[in-house]
Design a protein around this motif. Structure first.
Motif, PDB file in Angstrom:
ATOM      1  N   PRO A  18      12.529   3.955  -8.700  1.00 16.26           N
ATOM      2  CA  PRO A  18      11.707   4.737  -9.636  1.00 16.26           C
ATOM      3  C   PRO A  18      10.226   4.389  -9.584  1.00 16.26           C
ATOM      4  CG  PRO A  18      12.971   3.059 -10.816  1.00 16.26           C
ATOM      5  CD  PRO A  18      13.492   3.079  -9.410  1.00 16.26           C
ATOM      6  N   ASP A  19       9.884   3.220  -9.048  1.00 12.75           N
ATOM      7  CA  ASP A  19       8.484   2.813  -8.993  1.00 12.75           C
ATOM      8  C   ASP A  19       7.821   3.138  -7.652  1.00 12.75           C
ATOM      9  OD1 ASP A  19       8.602   1.768 -11.588  1.00 12.75           O
ATOM     10  OD2 ASP A  19       9.394  -0.138 -10.847  1.00 12.75           O
ATOM     11  N   PHE A  20       8.499   3.879  -6.787  1.00 17.90           N
ATOM     12  CA  PHE A  20       7.899   4.246  -5.503  1.00 17.90           C
ATOM     13  C   PHE A  20       6.698   5.158  -5.749  1.00 17.90           C
ATOM     14  CE2 PHE A  20       7.567   7.189  -1.882  1.00 17.90           C
ATOM     15  CZ  PHE A  20       7.294   6.269  -0.879  1.00 17.90           C
ATOM     16  N   LYS A  21       5.544   4.793  -5.180  1.00 21.87           N
ATOM     17  CA  LYS A  21       4.292   5.486  -5.479  1.00 21.87           C
ATOM     18  C   LYS A  21       3.834   6.430  -4.368  1.00 21.87           C
ATOM     19  CE  LYS A  21       3.918   3.176  -9.322  1.00 21.87           C
ATOM     20  NZ  LYS A  21       4.294   3.838 -10.597  1.00 21.87           N
ATOM     21  N   GLY A  22       4.502   6.400  -3.218  1.00 20.22           N
ATOM     22  CA  GLY A  22       4.055   7.235  -2.109  1.00 20.22           C
ATOM     23  C   GLY A  22       4.478   8.685  -2.258  1.00 20.22           C
ATOM     24  N   ARG A  23       3.999   9.514  -1.339  1.00 22.57           N
ATOM     25  CA  ARG A  23       4.408  10.917  -1.312  1.00 22.57           C
ATOM     26  C   ARG A  23       5.789  11.029  -0.660  1.00 22.57           C
ATOM     27  NH1 ARG A  23      -0.456  13.992   1.549  1.00 22.57           N
ATOM     28  NH2 ARG A  23       0.783  15.838   1.018  1.00 22.57           N
ATOM     29  N   VAL A  24       6.569  11.983  -1.138  1.00 23.04           N
ATOM     30  CA  VAL A  24       7.880  12.282  -0.561  1.00 23.04           C
ATOM     31  C   VAL A  24       7.779  13.674   0.053  1.00 23.04           C
ATOM     32  CG1 VAL A  24      10.345  12.549  -0.995  1.00 23.04           C
ATOM     33  CG2 VAL A  24       9.017  10.864  -2.303  1.00 23.04           C
ATOM     34  N   LEU A  25       7.888  13.735   1.360  1.00 18.85           N
ATOM     35  CA  LEU A  25       7.641  14.964   2.111  1.00 18.85           C
ATOM     36  C   LEU A  25       8.933  15.473   2.729  1.00 18.85           C
ATOM     37  CD1 LEU A  25       4.410  13.728   3.948  1.00 18.85           C
ATOM     38  CD2 LEU A  25       4.560  14.912   1.745  1.00 18.85           C
ATOM     39  N   VAL A  26       9.172  16.763   2.586  1.00 22.19           N
ATOM     40  CA  VAL A  26      10.286  17.428   3.251  1.00 22.19           C
ATOM     41  C   VAL A  26       9.681  18.366   4.287  1.00 22.19           C
ATOM     42  CG1 VAL A  26      12.304  18.915   2.988  1.00 22.19           C
ATOM     43  CG2 VAL A  26      11.722  17.267   1.183  1.00 22.19           C
ATOM     44  N   LYS A  50       0.848  -1.186   0.000  1.00 26.25           N
ATOM     45  CA  LYS A  50       0.000   0.000   0.000  1.00 26.25           C
ATOM     46  C   LYS A  50       0.892   1.248   0.000  1.00 26.25           C
ATOM     47  CE  LYS A  50      -3.552  -2.372   2.751  1.00 26.25           C
ATOM     48  NZ  LYS A  50      -4.313  -2.356   4.025  1.00 26.25           N
ATOM     49  N   PRO A  51       0.431   2.322  -0.610  1.00 21.97           N
ATOM     50  CA  PRO A  51       1.232   3.548  -0.601  1.00 21.97           C
ATOM     51  C   PRO A  51       1.497   4.038   0.819  1.00 21.97           C
ATOM     52  CG  PRO A  51      -0.538   3.700  -2.213  1.00 21.97           C
ATOM     53  CD  PRO A  51      -0.800   2.475  -1.389  1.00 21.97           C
ATOM     54  N   TYR A  52       2.663   4.554   1.022  1.00 23.30           N
ATOM     55  CA  TYR A  52       3.013   5.168   2.303  1.00 23.30           C
ATOM     56  C   TYR A  52       3.868   6.386   2.029  1.00 23.30           C
ATOM     57  CZ  TYR A  52       7.374   2.519   1.616  1.00 23.30           C
ATOM     58  OH  TYR A  52       8.533   2.000   1.099  1.00 23.30           O
ATOM     59  N   ASN A  53       3.974   7.246   3.009  1.00 24.70           N
ATOM     60  CA  ASN A  53       4.705   8.489   2.850  1.00 24.70           C
ATOM     61  C   ASN A  53       6.128   8.336   3.368  1.00 24.70           C
ATOM     62  OD1 ASN A  53       2.304   9.777   1.954  1.00 24.70           O
ATOM     63  ND2 ASN A  53       1.666  10.046   4.088  1.00 24.70           N
ATOM     64  N   VAL A  54       7.064   8.915   2.651  1.00 20.60           N
ATOM     65  CA  VAL A  54       8.448   9.009   3.095  1.00 20.60           C
ATOM     66  C   VAL A  54       8.703  10.459   3.479  1.00 20.60           C
ATOM     67  CG1 VAL A  54      10.843   9.021   2.284  1.00 20.60           C
ATOM     68  CG2 VAL A  54       9.383   7.043   1.834  1.00 20.60           C
ATOM     69  N   VAL A  55       9.338  10.676   4.628  1.00 16.48           N
ATOM     70  CA  VAL A  55       9.553  12.045   5.106  1.00 16.48           C
ATOM     71  C   VAL A  55      10.971  12.225   5.621  1.00 16.48           C
ATOM     72  CG1 VAL A  55       8.624  11.480   7.406  1.00 16.48           C
ATOM     73  CG2 VAL A  55       8.686  13.869   6.651  1.00 16.48           C
ATOM     74  N   VAL A  56      11.539  13.380   5.319  1.00 16.67           N
ATOM     75  CA  VAL A  56      12.791  13.840   5.918  1.00 16.67           C
ATOM     76  C   VAL A  56      12.542  15.249   6.452  1.00 16.67           C
ATOM     77  CG1 VAL A  56      14.268  12.462   4.394  1.00 16.67           C
ATOM     78  CG2 VAL A  56      13.691  14.820   3.757  1.00 16.67           C
ATOM     79  N   ALA A  75       2.523  17.298  11.624  1.00 15.62           N
ATOM     80  CA  ALA A  75       2.192  17.966  10.368  1.00 15.62           C
ATOM     81  C   ALA A  75       1.980  16.985   9.219  1.00 15.62           C
ATOM     82  CB  ALA A  75       3.303  18.954   9.997  1.00 15.62           C
ATOM     83  N   LEU A  76       2.239  15.701   9.450  1.00 18.30           N
ATOM     84  CA  LEU A  76       2.066  14.701   8.407  1.00 18.30           C
ATOM     85  C   LEU A  76       0.601  14.271   8.314  1.00 18.30           C
ATOM     86  CD1 LEU A  76       5.189  12.392   8.954  1.00 18.30           C
ATOM     87  CD2 LEU A  76       5.005  14.562   7.722  1.00 18.30           C
ATOM     88  N   PRO A  77       0.205  13.683   7.199  1.00 17.40           N
ATOM     89  CA  PRO A  77      -1.193  13.263   7.042  1.00 17.40           C
ATOM     90  C   PRO A  77      -1.594  12.216   8.093  1.00 17.40           C
ATOM     91  CG  PRO A  77      -0.082  13.318   4.919  1.00 17.40           C
ATOM     92  CD  PRO A  77       0.982  13.487   5.959  1.00 17.40           C
ATOM     93  N   LYS A  78      -2.616  12.530   8.848  1.00 17.96           N
ATOM     94  CA  LYS A  78      -3.071  11.658   9.928  1.00 17.96           C
ATOM     95  C   LYS A  78      -3.594  10.339   9.374  1.00 17.96           C
ATOM     96  CE  LYS A  78      -6.059  11.733  14.026  1.00 17.96           C
ATOM     97  NZ  LYS A  78      -7.046  12.541  14.806  1.00 17.96           N
ATOM     98  N   GLY A  79      -3.229   9.240  10.036  1.00 21.36           N
ATOM     99  CA  GLY A  79      -3.738   7.932   9.659  1.00 21.36           C
ATOM    100  C   GLY A  79      -3.074   7.313   8.450  1.00 21.36           C
ATOM    101  N   GLU A  80      -2.046   7.962   7.901  1.00 20.68           N
ATOM    102  CA  GLU A  80      -1.350   7.413   6.731  1.00 20.68           C
ATOM    103  C   GLU A  80       0.014   6.875   7.166  1.00 20.68           C
ATOM    104  OE1 GLU A  80      -1.155  10.120   3.465  1.00 20.68           O
ATOM    105  OE2 GLU A  80      -3.299  10.619   3.556  1.00 20.68           O
ATOM    106  N   PRO A  81       0.354   5.640   6.780  1.00 22.77           N
ATOM    107  CA  PRO A  81       1.647   5.077   7.164  1.00 22.77           C
ATOM    108  C   PRO A  81       2.801   5.955   6.668  1.00 22.77           C
ATOM    109  CG  PRO A  81       0.237   3.386   6.211  1.00 22.77           C
ATOM    110  CD  PRO A  81      -0.440   4.689   5.979  1.00 22.77           C
ATOM    111  N   PHE A  82       3.869   5.989   7.448  1.00 18.38           N
ATOM    112  CA  PHE A  82       5.011   6.824   7.092  1.00 18.38           C
ATOM    113  C   PHE A  82       6.307   6.100   7.440  1.00 18.38           C
ATOM    114  CE2 PHE A  82       4.771   7.470  11.588  1.00 18.38           C
ATOM    115  CZ  PHE A  82       6.076   7.712  11.992  1.00 18.38           C
ATOM    116  N   VAL A  83       7.356   6.480   6.727  1.00 22.52           N
ATOM    117  CA  VAL A  83       8.716   6.109   7.092  1.00 22.52           C
ATOM    118  C   VAL A  83       9.519   7.393   7.156  1.00 22.52           C
ATOM    119  CG1 VAL A  83      10.758   4.725   6.589  1.00 22.52           C
ATOM    120  CG2 VAL A  83       8.501   3.919   5.853  1.00 22.52           C
ATOM    121  N   PHE A  84      10.119   7.653   8.301  1.00 22.75           N
ATOM    122  CA  PHE A  84      11.002   8.804   8.462  1.00 22.75           C
ATOM    123  C   PHE A  84      12.444   8.370   8.223  1.00 22.75           C
ATOM    124  CE2 PHE A  84      14.205  10.710  11.202  1.00 22.75           C
ATOM    125  CZ  PHE A  84      14.158  12.028  10.791  1.00 22.75           C
TER     126      PHE A  84
END
Length: 334
Positions: A38-46, A9-15, A100-109
């Protein structure tokens, strides 16, 4: 039964990105993610700390070329406010940005000083069972001669927060040896909801800082506060040290290099090749060359010369020894 994976499932990556070195590291991080996954489908958040009373200097990314490079690679710069830490403890950014990240959405920091060296989609994250980086040294605590040992110090924290201490132990490790106790590097961590993780992380970190157990009276919390609270958070949320397969993060898929001189000194030939490959395109190079340590280490060849100081098959056991050799030869830059 193998733990279930929600990585499909899509998840967010954050730095966390802020003005200076971290913003340029964020460019390298995103460039490596886009190239190697290149096939990563999640959001990339800074996540970007904003101007406020806890910062003497403006922490926002003020270089427009850096901002443009990040957004052109599909990253989203999202603001967050520092209410508790800020300039006096910038490691607290990774705690406060979670709200500040989207609530309820999986993330990897990830820390910005991370290079994606493989396919992130190959990592079977179980976002119900959080974990963090096991690439660490025994940096905290430091038992005193006449005070409590590792067991007494760590148990005081588990007791403070009503957590079961015994189930956190690695019983394959000797009593009073630091690896027996749950301890992570905060270079990466993940969970199913950033708000839930962040609320507990903030609660524990503030309580340790402001009202520590008496057993910790001789212990130093700066700069280790985030790494003291992190295992307690992970344990409280049902995670642990064994929720990811070995050899992927901090292995084939990611490299937490910390500083470029250390990357060149001790990381794999593959990591060095990936770094130089993802920073070679002109649109990336023209941005990164504005930061002198990156320009000199990557583009002027000082990194390769620094690497030649070391036998990769016989590296110093302690990171400090690596740092000292780099410094004595004029290759230490940050």
């Amino acid at each position: 039964m193998a733990p279930k994976s929600t990585a499909a499932k899509p998840y967010n990556v954050v730095v966390v990105g802020q003005n200076g070195r971290l913003s340029y590291e964020a460019v390298i991080f995103v460039a490596s993610l886009r190239t190697m996954s290149p096939d990563f489908k999640g959001r990339v958040l800074v996540a970007e700390p904003q101007v406020g009373p806890l910062w003497e200097k403006d922490p926002t990314i003020r270089n427009q070329q850096v901002r443009d490079a990040l957004t052109e690679m599909g990253a989203e710069i999202i603001p967050f406010e520092n209410k508790h830490f800020g300039e006096k403890y910038p490691f607290g950014n990774k705690i406060e940005m979670l709200s500040a990240l989207p609530k309820g959405e999986p993330f990897v920091f990830f820390d910005t000083d991370t290079l994606i060296t493989g396919d992130l989609n190959a990592v079977p994250f179980d976002f119900d069972r959080p974990s963090a980086s096991l690439r660490r040294e025994g940096t905290w605590p430091h038992p005193q001669l006449y005070g409590p040992g590792y067991t007494g110090l760590w148990k005081s924290l588990y007791d403070k927060f009503g957590l079961d201490f015994e189930s956190s132990l690695d019983l394959s490790q000797p009593d009073e040896y630091w690896r027996r106790y749950l301890y992570f590097n905060a270079g990466f961590f993940f969970y199913k909801c950033p708000h839930e993780f962040g609320a507990k992380f903030l609660e524990y970190a503030l309580a340790i800082r402001d009202t520590p157990p008496v057993e910790l009276c001789a212990q130093v919390f700066d700069p280790w506060l985030d790494q003291i609270a992190l295992p307690l958070v992970i344990h409280a949320l049902g995670g642990g040290r064994d929720t990811l397969p070995d050899g992927l993060l901090d292995g084939a898929v990611t490299c937490h290099y910390r500083l470029l001189p250390l990357l060149y000194a001790r990381e794999s030939d593959h990591a060095v090749a990936v770094l130089e490959h993802v920073t070679a395109p002109n649109k990336v190079k023209k941005v990164l060359k504005n930061y002198d340590p990156i320009k000199r280490m990557i583009y002027q060849g000082r990194g390769v010369k620094a690497r030649a100081l070391f036998d990769q098959k016989n590296m110093p056991r302690k990171e400090q020894a690596i740092r000292n050799r780099l410094k004595s030869n004029g290759y230490w830059m940050r």
